[in-house]
Enzyme design. Structure first.
Site, PDB file in Angstrom:
ATOM      1  N   HIS A  10      45.197 108.934 104.869  1.00 50.86           N
ATOM      2  CA  HIS A  10      45.265 110.375 105.137  1.00 50.86           C
ATOM      3  C   HIS A  10      44.376 111.161 104.174  1.00 50.86           C
ATOM      4  CE1 HIS A  10      47.651 111.207 101.531  1.00 50.86           C
ATOM      5  NE2 HIS A  10      48.321 110.093 101.812  1.00 50.86           N
ATOM      6  N   ARG A  61      51.449 113.987 106.801  1.00 48.79           N
ATOM      7  CA  ARG A  61      50.059 114.021 106.324  1.00 48.79           C
ATOM      8  C   ARG A  61      49.194 112.973 107.030  1.00 48.79           C
ATOM      9  NH1 ARG A  61      53.462 112.011 102.487  1.00 48.79           N
ATOM     10  NH2 ARG A  61      52.937 110.117 101.307  1.00 48.79           N
ATOM     11  N   HIS A 158      48.605 105.267 104.665  1.00 42.52           N
ATOM     12  CA  HIS A 158      48.686 105.677 103.257  1.00 42.52           C
ATOM     13  C   HIS A 158      48.067 104.627 102.337  1.00 42.52           C
ATOM     14  CE1 HIS A 158      51.593 108.768 104.585  1.00 42.52           C
ATOM     15  NE2 HIS A 158      51.899 107.823 105.477  1.00 42.52           N
TER      16      HIS A 158
END
Length: 206
Positions: A10, A61, A158
């Site tokens: 992200h 996110r 992530h």
């Protein structure tokens, strides 16, 4: 058959900017993070890449980064699966704590162990090993079969959930993966063989 798998961390989040342990919390992207996501989409578009399916975590996110990338590609509405298995590593009791303040409270060496050891978790949280133990079964049961069937696949997730995947894809040791830095909003393009082995890898940060 083109077995395409693209991984992207992200874009920068508000808590990245503030140097906080984020884990499973849901801070928004910063202006820079939004710009990084747009750039990722532009890079993929310049390479004339498009996708058949997308996967992302349960955290906003990563989802927002994916949405922006797909918008740049003209692929809004693409079939997308969201799952906690792809969430960031859970930092437990130190979630939300400033990293410098954590060093003052617990000591530089202890915080370094929590952040950079493979199998020692922070209190109440996950190690990278524990993160991999939820990411890899999901990858092998849900994502990899689609890639092997020829579905061009993008995964927006992530730093640590993607490290878990990269460790497996590139057959890296715990020591090697802990040294691997993943830029925010930077696509990594893999092409796989019929067994899921890596034929080629292109990191668009290079």
């Amino acid at each position: 058959m083109d077995r395409l798998l693209v991984l992207v961390r992200h874009g920068q989040s508000d808590w990245n900017l503030k140097n906080l342990f984020t884990g499973w919390k849901n801070p928004d992207l910063t202006e820079q993070g939004v710009a990084e996501a747009h750039k990722a989409g532009e890079q993929l578009r310049d390479l004339k890449l498009s996708f058949d399916v997308a996967f992302t975590s349960d955290l906003s996110r990563a989802q927002k980064t994916l949405d922006i990338i797909l918008e740049e590609l003209g692929q809004t509405g693409l079939e997308t699966f969201k799952d906690q298995a792809l969430n960031e590593r859970d930092y437990g009791d130190i979630t939300g704590m400033n990293k410098d303040e954590a060093r003052e409270k617990f000591g530089e060496e202890q915080v370094h162990i929590w952040r950079r050891s493979y199998d020692i978790p922070p209190p109440g949280g996950e190690s990278l090993k524990m993160t991999a133990e939820r990411v890899l079964p999901y990858y092998k049961s849900e994502i990899l079969p689609r890639v092997l069937a020829g579905s061009r696949t993008i995964v927006a997730a992530h730093g640590n959930s993607l490290r878990s995947l990269i460790m497996d894809l590139e057959d890296l040791s715990p020591e090697e993966i802990l040294k691997r830095e993943l830029g925010t909003g930077t696509p990594i393009i893999y092409r796989l063989d019929e067994n899921g082995g890596v034929v080629s890898v292109q990191d668009l940060a290079d």
